[in-house]
Structures are given as C-alpha cells and as structure tokens.
Design an enzyme around this catalytic site. Structure first.
Site, PDB file in Angstrom:
ATOM      1  N   GLU A 112      35.741   6.876 -43.291  1.00 56.94           N
ATOM      2  CA  GLU A 112      34.721   7.879 -43.033  1.00 56.94           C
ATOM      3  C   GLU A 112      33.594   7.350 -42.153  1.00 56.94           C
ATOM      4  OE1 GLU A 112      34.228   8.001 -47.195  1.00 56.94           O
ATOM      5  OE2 GLU A 112      32.197   7.210 -47.120  1.00 56.94           O
ATOM      6  N   CYS A 125      26.750   5.837 -39.403  1.00 57.39           N
ATOM      7  CA  CYS A 125      27.253   4.803 -40.312  1.00 57.39           C
ATOM      8  C   CYS A 125      28.775   4.768 -40.170  1.00 57.39           C
ATOM      9  CB  CYS A 125      26.842   5.165 -41.747  1.00 57.39           C
ATOM     10  SG  CYS A 125      27.497   4.010 -42.972  1.00 57.39           S
ATOM     11  N   CYS A 132      38.498  -1.911 -49.360  1.00 54.38           N
ATOM     12  CA  CYS A 132      37.690  -3.138 -49.325  1.00 54.38           C
ATOM     13  C   CYS A 132      38.175  -4.065 -50.425  1.00 54.38           C
ATOM     14  CB  CYS A 132      36.216  -2.810 -49.521  1.00 54.38           C
ATOM     15  SG  CYS A 132      35.152  -4.266 -49.393  1.00 54.38           S
ATOM     16  N   CYS A 136      33.092  -4.827 -55.501  1.00 53.54           N
ATOM     17  CA  CYS A 136      31.777  -4.659 -56.140  1.00 53.54           C
ATOM     18  C   CYS A 136      31.882  -3.584 -57.223  1.00 53.54           C
ATOM     19  CB  CYS A 136      30.726  -4.275 -55.099  1.00 53.54           C
ATOM     20  SG  CYS A 136      30.572  -5.480 -53.774  1.00 53.54           S
ATOM     21  N   CYS A 139      30.889   0.244 -56.650  1.00 58.81           N
ATOM     22  CA  CYS A 139      31.266   0.849 -55.368  1.00 58.81           C
ATOM     23  C   CYS A 139      32.592   1.600 -55.453  1.00 58.81           C
ATOM     24  CB  CYS A 139      31.351  -0.230 -54.293  1.00 58.81           C
ATOM     25  SG  CYS A 139      31.952   0.395 -52.723  1.00 58.81           S
ATOM     26  N   GLY A 189      34.337  -0.902 -46.298  1.00 59.50           N
ATOM     27  CA  GLY A 189      34.769  -2.242 -45.913  1.00 59.50           C
ATOM     28  C   GLY A 189      33.640  -3.248 -45.790  1.00 59.50           C
ATOM     29  N   SER A 221      26.023  -4.853 -42.236  1.00 55.10           N
ATOM     30  CA  SER A 221      25.738  -5.076 -43.652  1.00 55.10           C
ATOM     31  C   SER A 221      26.809  -5.980 -44.248  1.00 55.10           C
ATOM     32  CB  SER A 221      25.740  -3.722 -44.366  1.00 55.10           C
ATOM     33  OG  SER A 221      25.666  -3.908 -45.756  1.00 55.10           O
ATOM     34  N   SER A 243      23.549  -7.144 -49.002  1.00 57.57           N
ATOM     35  CA  SER A 243      23.604  -6.468 -50.302  1.00 57.57           C
ATOM     36  C   SER A 243      23.281  -7.491 -51.378  1.00 57.57           C
ATOM     37  CB  SER A 243      25.009  -5.901 -50.533  1.00 57.57           C
ATOM     38  OG  SER A 243      25.307  -4.972 -49.531  1.00 57.57           O
ATOM     39  N   HIS A 245      21.379  -6.833 -54.806  1.00 58.31           N
ATOM     40  CA  HIS A 245      21.707  -6.126 -56.059  1.00 58.31           C
ATOM     41  C   HIS A 245      21.406  -6.867 -57.360  1.00 58.31           C
ATOM     42  CE1 HIS A 245      23.420  -3.525 -53.162  1.00 58.31           C
ATOM     43  NE2 HIS A 245      24.597  -4.088 -53.077  1.00 58.31           N
ATOM     44  N   ASN A 322      24.377   6.428 -57.508  1.00 56.35           N
ATOM     45  CA  ASN A 322      24.844   7.800 -57.626  1.00 56.35           C
ATOM     46  C   ASN A 322      26.179   7.771 -58.368  1.00 56.35           C
ATOM     47  OD1 ASN A 322      24.555  10.470 -57.176  1.00 56.35           O
ATOM     48  ND2 ASN A 322      24.562  10.318 -54.939  1.00 56.35           N
ATOM     49  N   CYS A 365      27.088   6.727 -49.280  1.00 54.16           N
ATOM     50  CA  CYS A 365      28.096   5.674 -49.187  1.00 54.16           C
ATOM     51  C   CYS A 365      28.814   5.469 -50.512  1.00 54.16           C
ATOM     52  CB  CYS A 365      27.431   4.360 -48.786  1.00 54.16           C
ATOM     53  SG  CYS A 365      26.997   4.346 -47.068  1.00 54.16           S
TER      54      CYS A 365
HETATM   55  S1  SF4 Z   1      29.830  -2.401 -51.632  1.00 53.78           S
HETATM   56 FE1  SF4 Z   1      30.662  -2.892 -49.606  1.00 53.78          FE
HETATM   57  S2  SF4 Z   1      31.517  -4.960 -49.865  1.00 53.78           S
HETATM   58 FE2  SF4 Z   1      31.244  -4.140 -51.953  1.00 53.78          FE
HETATM   59  S3  SF4 Z   1      33.234  -3.202 -52.451  1.00 53.78           S
HETATM   60 FE3  SF4 Z   1      31.929  -1.582 -51.552  1.00 53.78          FE
HETATM   61  S4  SF4 Z   1      32.476  -1.553 -49.372  1.00 53.78           S
HETATM   62 FE4  SF4 Z   1      33.191  -3.510 -50.226  1.00 53.78          FE
END
Ligand code: SF4
Length: 400
Positions: A112, A125, A132, A136, A139, A189, A221, A243, A245, A322, A365
C-alpha cells in the site's frame, strides 16, 4: 504469442535472445543505471538524462509522447524497454483528502501507499517490502510475515503512479508543478532490509533529473538495523526516523525482536554516527503508545534520561496505538498521551502527537494488512505474538 527477437549485444556481452516479457523496466534504473543501459545500446549520456526527465519529471508512460527524443531512439525504447509501475487493485479516498492505493506485486501479494495532503506539503508514504520479517508486536504488517523485497521499479512506481494520478486529478501539466513534495519510507516493510533496491530509488527521488526532492524531504524509517544505518549514511543520507517504542532493553526486547540483536546502546551509537551526515541535526524517534504498556510518565522520564545519557539530539513523534483485529494490545487513553507529550516537551524535547488521517479508509500504517494475502506461517506467528502480548498485558511493566 511470445515475441522473440535478437537484442543488440551490450558491450562485452554475447548476443542474447530477448522475449517481450524480458524488456527492461526503466523504472528499475536510477540515472547512473539508465546512462549505462543507454550506453549499452549506443546512446549518449544526454539521452539518458532526457529520458529520465520524461519518466520522472513529466511522469510520462508513453515513449511516443517523448517528443525531444529521436524517432529512432523512441523505436528502440519501444522494442527493448517498458515503463511498468505496479498496478493498483484498490483505491480509497478519505473525506480529509487522504488517498490510499493498494498495489498488486504478484503472486497474491499487495502493498500500500498513502498520500496525505496538508496545507504546505503533500506526503506520500510508500512500502518497500511485501510483508515484513521484523515481527514488531504492535504491527499489523509484521503479523503477515515476510513475503519478498520490492524491486526498485515497485518502490519508485508507487511514487510515479501516485504523482501521475494526483496531477491528472488537478489538471496539472507543468512538470515543475508537483503534488507530492515529501516521501516517507514508512509503509509496509523494513526499508533497510532491502537496501539494494531502496538506494537506487532514493537516488532517483533526490536527483534533479528525477523527482528533485531535497534530502530533508525524503525520510527513511527503520526499526533499528544499525549496520544498515551506516550503509544508508554512506549511500544516500536522507532524513532518518527510528522506531524506538521503549526506553529500556527489557521492554524493547519484547515489543521489537530486532532489539535482541541491536540493543539500545548500539542503536543510539548508530544514531550519533548518522547525525554526522544527516540533512537535519536531529533524529526523529517514533514512539507507538500502547495502553498500559509504555504510556506512563515513568516511561517518559526514562526516555528523557536515555536520550540525554546517550547524547542524541532528537524529536519525538508519539503515535497512539490503533487496535486491529489480530492484536490484544490497547489504545492509550487520550489524557495519558497528552501528559506524556507534555512531559517530554517540558524537558526540552520537541514532541508531537501524530494526527490521525484517513480514518474512514483505514489508512493508518499497519491497519491495512487484512487486504493482503498471507504467504507465510501466519497462524503460528499470530499465536506466538498473541501469547507474548498477553504476557505483557497481564504482568504490565512490573515484570521488567
Ligand atoms: S513496524 Fe515496521 S519494521 Fe516492525 S514489523 Fe511493522 S513494518 Fe516491519
């Protein structure tokens, strides 16, 4: 029927047989690659520059419209080359102007891109991988597992397609009148796991004969791949968002498996090295706020302590989580987000809370994975990640 013909031999290469499907995709080349390809077909360097301007400044997809190219060169291009961005299979428009495209990248995979218009800029974006591998915990993309790296043409093609569509919609014909002013590699990704394809794409975004964006307007990123951060610094030092976190290794290990390999001290050292060549004098830290996990003021204080101790000039971008269907993690309360933001700002660290855009089209995202077929061991990964999330939720911060 497949068209098979003889291709003129490149310098030093034996004559080869080219099928129609084997025509080179010109969106795979940065200017250097385009110049080399043109040279291998007997064309001078200035032809490559002309061609790049047609491709990326005019976003032209038809060789016949490239009127300042010699007719013989246009015929050669039609025979040997193609301009092939990934094709959109879905498009959504939000009431706030946000647009999302879902692009087919073959074998049931889709990625996307999201366009976010603002008063003073238009940001696209884009994705760099189908799925990926980083896993994480918070995600949606990570839960699909990894499918494959995108080719340069699939990365560049997202920008090419979006710019063309947006310009058409607005009736823009002047190649200098661009709609997309900023590009962020923050879609699906981990960009730094696909540097071979990402670097030529970045070079094209920056090239005056390509998209002509300044380094400050292109942001990569990363989840924190330290060696690849050094490679990016060397090859295409654009703006960097990391990132983060979590403020300590114990929690970051749980939220982001990459931290087990590259703990915070290594990551902060890599940030300091990157700052020596970065177009801005700070690193942007992304911080997804997870209700009851990392949204307390004690965590804000730990972050302040971390960046002071490690001496990394930075800004923070807070992203309230979210929730999506496959996750048990919770959205943070608004008051806690604001208090967290205030605490960092009071410590002199510029901190913003990401505005939610395109809510009505699921454009945030990591929220769109449901539209992409999972090609990997999704059920296993999901079960494992759910179990990990449950442990963190149950035990809270007290376990660390
Ligand atoms: S936050 Fe980014 S690096 Fe982590 S799993 Fe999602 S897409 Fe991959």
């Amino acid at each position: 029927m497949t068209d098979i013909r003889e291709e003129p031999a490149a310098a030093g290469a034996a004559t080869s047989v080219v099928r129609e499907d084997d025509r080179v995709n010109l969106l795979d080349f940065d200017l250097e690659g385009l110049t080399a390809w043109c040279a291998s077909h007997g064309e001078k360097a200035f032809r490559a520059t002309q061609l790049a301007r047609w491709l990326h400044r005019h976003v032209e997809g038809d060789f016949e419209q490239m009127t300042n190219l010699a007719k013989s060169f246009r015929a050669k291009l039609a025979e040997l080359a193609k301009i092939e961005p990934p094709q959109p299979i879905a498009e959504k428009k939000s009431a706030d102007g946000t647009r999302k495209w879902l692009f087919d990248v073959g074998n049931g995979n889709a990625v996307e891109s999201v366009f976010i218009p603002e008063d003073d800029r238009g940001t696209l974006c884009i994705s760099t991988q189908a799925g990926c591998a980083m896993g994480c915990l918070f995600c949606s993309t990570g839960k699909q597992g990894f499918n494959r790296n995108l080719r340069t043409s699939e990365i560049v093609g997202q920008l090419w397609w979006a710019e063309r569509e947006l310009r058409r919609d607005r009736g823009i014909t002047d190649p200098n009148d661009r709609v997309i002013s900023n590009v962020v590699l923050m879609g699906m990704g981990e960009p730094l796991q696909n540097l071979d394809n990402v670097i030529p794409a970045l070079k094209l975004f920056l090239d005056d004969n390509g998209y002509g964006l300044s380094r400050r307007r292109v942001t990569v990123s990363t989840s924190g791949l330290v060696r690849q951060m050094d490679k990016l610094a060397e090859a295409a030092p654009v703006a960097l968002a990391v990132s983060l976190h979590a403020a300590d290794d114990a929690l970051r290990d749980k939220l982001m498996p990459v931290n087990r390999k590259h703990p915070l001290a290594d990551l902060m050292a890599a940030c300091r090295r990157y700052l020596k060549v970065a177009p801005r004098d700070f690193i942007t830290f992304e911080y997804v706020m997870l209700g009851g996990i990392n949204d307390g003021l004690d965590e804000a204080d730990k972050l302040i302590e971390l960046v002071r101790r490690e001496n990394v000039p930075c800004k923070f971008n807070l992203i309230p989580f979210n929730p999506f269907t496959q996750s048990d993690l919770r959205k943070p309360e608004r008051d806690r987000v604001l208090a967290f933001c205030r605490r960092l700002n009071e410590a002199g660290i510029v901190t913003t809370v990401r505005k939610t855009r395109g809510d009505d089209i699921d454009a945030a995202c990591g929220q769109l994975a449901g539209e992409v077929r999972d090609r990997t061991r999704r059920a296993e990964r999901l079960a494992q990640q759910k179990a990990e999330a449950a442990v963190i939720l149950q035990k809270g911060l007290g376990t660390r």
